[in-house]
Design a protein around this motif. Structure first.
Motif, PDB file in Angstrom:
ATOM      1  N   ILE A 145      35.873  -2.650   3.150  1.00  0.00           N
ATOM      2  CA  ILE A 145      34.986  -2.182   4.472  1.00  0.00           C
ATOM      3  C   ILE A 145      33.876  -2.292   4.047  1.00  0.00           C
ATOM      4  O   ILE A 145      33.194  -1.848   2.842  1.00  0.00           O
ATOM      5  N   THR A 146      32.976  -2.419   4.898  1.00  0.00           N
ATOM      6  CA  THR A 146      31.273  -2.659   4.764  1.00  0.00           C
ATOM      7  C   THR A 146      30.676  -1.840   5.842  1.00  0.00           C
ATOM      8  O   THR A 146      31.077  -1.739   7.063  1.00  0.00           O
ATOM      9  N   GLY A 147      29.630  -1.343   5.572  1.00  0.00           N
ATOM     10  CA  GLY A 147      28.611  -0.869   6.483  1.00  0.00           C
ATOM     11  C   GLY A 147      27.958  -1.696   7.169  1.00  0.00           C
ATOM     12  O   GLY A 147      27.739  -3.065   6.784  1.00  0.00           O
ATOM     13  N   GLN A 148      26.990  -1.631   8.339  1.00  0.00           N
ATOM     14  CA  GLN A 148      26.047  -2.418   8.971  1.00  0.00           C
ATOM     15  C   GLN A 148      25.120  -3.020   8.011  1.00  0.00           C
ATOM     16  O   GLN A 148      24.825  -4.190   8.504  1.00  0.00           O
ATOM     17  N   ARG A 149      24.645  -2.380   7.037  1.00  0.00           N
ATOM     18  CA  ARG A 149      23.665  -2.869   6.293  1.00  0.00           C
ATOM     19  C   ARG A 149      24.359  -3.691   5.040  1.00  0.00           C
ATOM     20  O   ARG A 149      23.595  -4.361   4.306  1.00  0.00           O
ATOM     21  N   GLY A 150      25.608  -3.778   5.023  1.00  0.00           N
ATOM     22  CA  GLY A 150      26.174  -4.610   3.854  1.00  0.00           C
ATOM     23  C   GLY A 150      26.741  -3.895   2.767  1.00  0.00           C
ATOM     24  O   GLY A 150      27.229  -4.353   1.796  1.00  0.00           O
ATOM     25  N   LYS A 151      26.733  -2.454   2.726  1.00  0.00           N
ATOM     26  CA  LYS A 151      27.025  -1.572   1.606  1.00  0.00           C
ATOM     27  C   LYS A 151      28.600  -1.605   1.701  1.00  0.00           C
ATOM     28  O   LYS A 151      29.254  -1.385   2.650  1.00  0.00           O
ATOM     29  N   LEU A 210      36.193  -3.036   8.838  1.00  0.00           N
ATOM     30  CA  LEU A 210      37.090  -2.967   7.799  1.00  0.00           C
ATOM     31  C   LEU A 210      37.742  -4.812   8.185  1.00  0.00           C
ATOM     32  O   LEU A 210      37.940  -4.867   9.090  1.00  0.00           O
ATOM     33  N   VAL A 211      38.080  -5.056   6.923  1.00  0.00           N
ATOM     34  CA  VAL A 211      39.045  -6.587   7.175  1.00  0.00           C
ATOM     35  C   VAL A 211      39.958  -6.456   6.032  1.00  0.00           C
ATOM     36  O   VAL A 211      39.901  -5.952   4.912  1.00  0.00           O
ATOM     37  N   ILE A 212      41.315  -6.775   6.536  1.00  0.00           N
ATOM     38  CA  ILE A 212      42.369  -6.861   5.599  1.00  0.00           C
ATOM     39  C   ILE A 212      42.705  -8.335   5.586  1.00  0.00           C
ATOM     40  O   ILE A 212      43.102  -8.800   6.931  1.00  0.00           O
ATOM     41  N   SER A 214      44.628 -12.053   3.804  1.00  0.00           N
ATOM     42  CA  SER A 214      45.481 -12.725   2.866  1.00  0.00           C
ATOM     43  C   SER A 214      44.470 -13.706   1.845  1.00  0.00           C
ATOM     44  O   SER A 214      43.182 -13.529   2.273  1.00  0.00           O
ATOM     45  N   ASP A 215      44.916 -14.173   0.777  1.00  0.00           N
ATOM     46  CA  ASP A 215      44.020 -14.726  -0.095  1.00  0.00           C
ATOM     47  C   ASP A 215      43.386 -16.087   0.374  1.00  0.00           C
ATOM     48  O   ASP A 215      42.484 -16.492  -0.077  1.00  0.00           O
ATOM     49  N   GLY A 216      43.796 -16.667   1.749  1.00  0.00           N
ATOM     50  CA  GLY A 216      43.344 -17.762   2.018  1.00  0.00           C
ATOM     51  C   GLY A 216      41.852 -17.201   2.593  1.00  0.00           C
ATOM     52  O   GLY A 216      41.090 -18.274   2.834  1.00  0.00           O
ATOM     53  N   LEU A 217      41.616 -16.163   2.819  1.00  0.00           N
ATOM     54  CA  LEU A 217      40.271 -15.651   3.217  1.00  0.00           C
ATOM     55  C   LEU A 217      39.524 -15.323   2.105  1.00  0.00           C
ATOM     56  O   LEU A 217      38.316 -16.004   1.911  1.00  0.00           O
ATOM     57  N   TYR A 218      39.882 -14.588   0.929  1.00  0.00           N
ATOM     58  CA  TYR A 218      39.210 -14.344  -0.209  1.00  0.00           C
ATOM     59  C   TYR A 218      39.104 -15.555  -1.043  1.00  0.00           C
ATOM     60  O   TYR A 218      38.126 -15.121  -2.123  1.00  0.00           O
ATOM     61  N   ASP A 219      39.787 -16.389  -0.952  1.00  0.00           N
ATOM     62  CA  ASP A 219      39.582 -17.755  -1.997  1.00  0.00           C
ATOM     63  C   ASP A 219      38.807 -18.696  -1.499  1.00  0.00           C
ATOM     64  O   ASP A 219      38.421 -19.650  -2.190  1.00  0.00           O
ATOM     65  N   ASN A 220      38.219 -18.556  -0.002  1.00  0.00           N
ATOM     66  CA  ASN A 220      37.333 -19.553   0.542  1.00  0.00           C
ATOM     67  C   ASN A 220      35.998 -19.051   0.826  1.00  0.00           C
ATOM     68  O   ASN A 220      35.201 -19.680   1.253  1.00  0.00           O
ATOM     69  N   ILE A 226      31.631 -12.765   3.509  1.00  0.00           N
ATOM     70  CA  ILE A 226      32.826 -12.073   4.268  1.00  0.00           C
ATOM     71  C   ILE A 226      31.898 -10.957   4.689  1.00  0.00           C
ATOM     72  O   ILE A 226      31.802 -10.517   5.964  1.00  0.00           O
ATOM     73  N   ILE A 227      31.282 -10.079   4.101  1.00  0.00           N
ATOM     74  CA  ILE A 227      30.285  -9.204   4.343  1.00  0.00           C
ATOM     75  C   ILE A 227      29.334  -9.490   5.549  1.00  0.00           C
ATOM     76  O   ILE A 227      29.243  -8.682   6.483  1.00  0.00           O
ATOM     77  N   ASN A 228      28.723 -10.534   5.341  1.00  0.00           N
ATOM     78  CA  ASN A 228      27.589 -10.804   6.337  1.00  0.00           C
ATOM     79  C   ASN A 228      28.400 -11.539   7.510  1.00  0.00           C
ATOM     80  O   ASN A 228      27.688 -11.306   8.558  1.00  0.00           O
ATOM     81  N   GLY A 229      29.624 -11.900   7.470  1.00  0.00           N
ATOM     82  CA  GLY A 229      30.228 -12.209   8.700  1.00  0.00           C
ATOM     83  C   GLY A 229      30.602 -11.384   9.524  1.00  0.00           C
ATOM     84  O   GLY A 229      30.723 -11.448  10.910  1.00  0.00           O
ATOM     85  N   ILE A 230      30.893 -10.042   8.857  1.00  0.00           N
ATOM     86  CA  ILE A 230      31.440  -8.936   9.639  1.00  0.00           C
ATOM     87  C   ILE A 230      30.671  -7.693   9.926  1.00  0.00           C
ATOM     88  O   ILE A 230      31.022  -6.902  10.909  1.00  0.00           O
ATOM     89  N   ARG A 231      29.531  -7.534   9.287  1.00  0.00           N
ATOM     90  CA  ARG A 231      28.727  -6.312   9.126  1.00  0.00           C
ATOM     91  C   ARG A 231      28.122  -5.966  10.824  1.00  0.00           C
ATOM     92  O   ARG A 231      27.742  -4.998  10.759  1.00  0.00           O
TER      93      ARG A 231
END
Length: 275
Positions: A145-151, A210-212, A214-220, A226-231
């Motif tokens: 889970i990240t906030g809008q500012r990336g926290k 919030l993003v949930i 598989s490791d296909g996301l977190y390994d690449n 990830i944070i900058n892509g969704i915040r």
């Protein structure tokens, strides 16, 4: 890609998505993406599920199968089905839903072991009740889970030696992404000594995402990618940022960025701002 109301359980099994799917409830917007590894022709072994419940509640599930193509695919499907069966009678009341999720995970472990194929799967689950969430996980499918500012307000710890080394300060995130033992997972659905990590209840605001996955996301993608892509920005934009970023790194190894061709599945959720 239309934004559809989430009125019934949605299963994503063996998917080969190009754009992803968008849904909404009365209180949240949800994006789903799932696709097989770009370097294989066999089925996607990941599964995902969205289950709407009463009282502004829903359950989000991602499972990443392992143990060989047939075994991995069966294991992830069995896990999401066991979860669905356990929670379908829940009315969204906190204690009842929590118990149903725990029962679903235990039942999934029993059913996958009963296959007798050496099958395993990760299982990451998030219960959402209004603006409150609670994470549950087994394996290395992560919840963030990240906030809008990336926290970063939540990041689950993968059940893997490399993740434990990062937590202990022995490796940094960049070293961990390239570590030769990153693929080793020590806790999976389908094992006798399976254990469940239950996170705290967390209040989300309308600016949290919030993003949930598989490791296909977190390994690449690195955590900051990830944070900058969704915040911020639309959920549609966040979906494209993660899916296209992962696919690019999987297919274009440069020795600097992480690149691990793998099945890729993730769910993103954001509360609807009703101001």
């Amino acid at each position: 890609m239309k934004d559809l109301p989430l009125k019934k359980p949605m299963f994503f099994i063996g998917q080969e998505m190009e754009q992803g799917r968008l849904f909404h409830t009365t209180t949240s917007s949800i994006a789903v993406f799932s696709s097989r590894s770009p370097d294989k022709e066999t089925l996607n072994e990941d599964c995902a599920m969205l289950v709407p419940l009463k009282d502004n509640a829903c359950v989000l599930v991602v499972a990443d199968g392992a143990g060989g193509q047939r075994a991995g695919s069966q294991a992830s499907q069995i896990a999401v089905q066991a979860m669905h069966d356990a929670i379908k009678g829940s009315k969204g009341i906190d204690t009842g839903l929590r118990g149903a999720i725990l029962n679903g995970i235990e039942n999934a472990n029993r059913d996958v072991m009963a296959l007798g194929l050496g099958a395993y799967t990760t299982l990451a689950v998030v219960e959402v009740q209004g603006n409150t969430i609670r994470p549950y996980h087994v394996g290395d499918s992560e919840i963030l889970i990240t906030g809008q500012r990336g926290k970063v307000k939540l990041q689950t710890l993968s059940h893997a030696p490399v993740a434990y080394a990062v937590e202990a300060g022995l490796l940094d995130q960049h070293e961990a992404m390239h570590h030769e033992e990153r693929h080793i997972v020590t806790n999976m659905i389908g094992s006798v000594d399976m254990r469940i990590d239950i996170g705290p209840q967390i209040e989300m605001t309308a600016r949290d995402t919030l993003v949930i996955g598989s490791d296909g996301l977190y390994d690449n993608l690195l955590p900051e990618e990830i944070i900058n892509g969704i915040r911020k920005g639309s959920l549609r934009k966040a979906l494209h940022s993660l899916s296209e970023g992962c696919q690019h790194h999987m297919q274009n190894p440069d020795g600097k960025h992480p690149s691990k061709p793998d099945d890729l599945t993730f769910i993103i959720i954001r509360l609807i701002n009703k101001k």
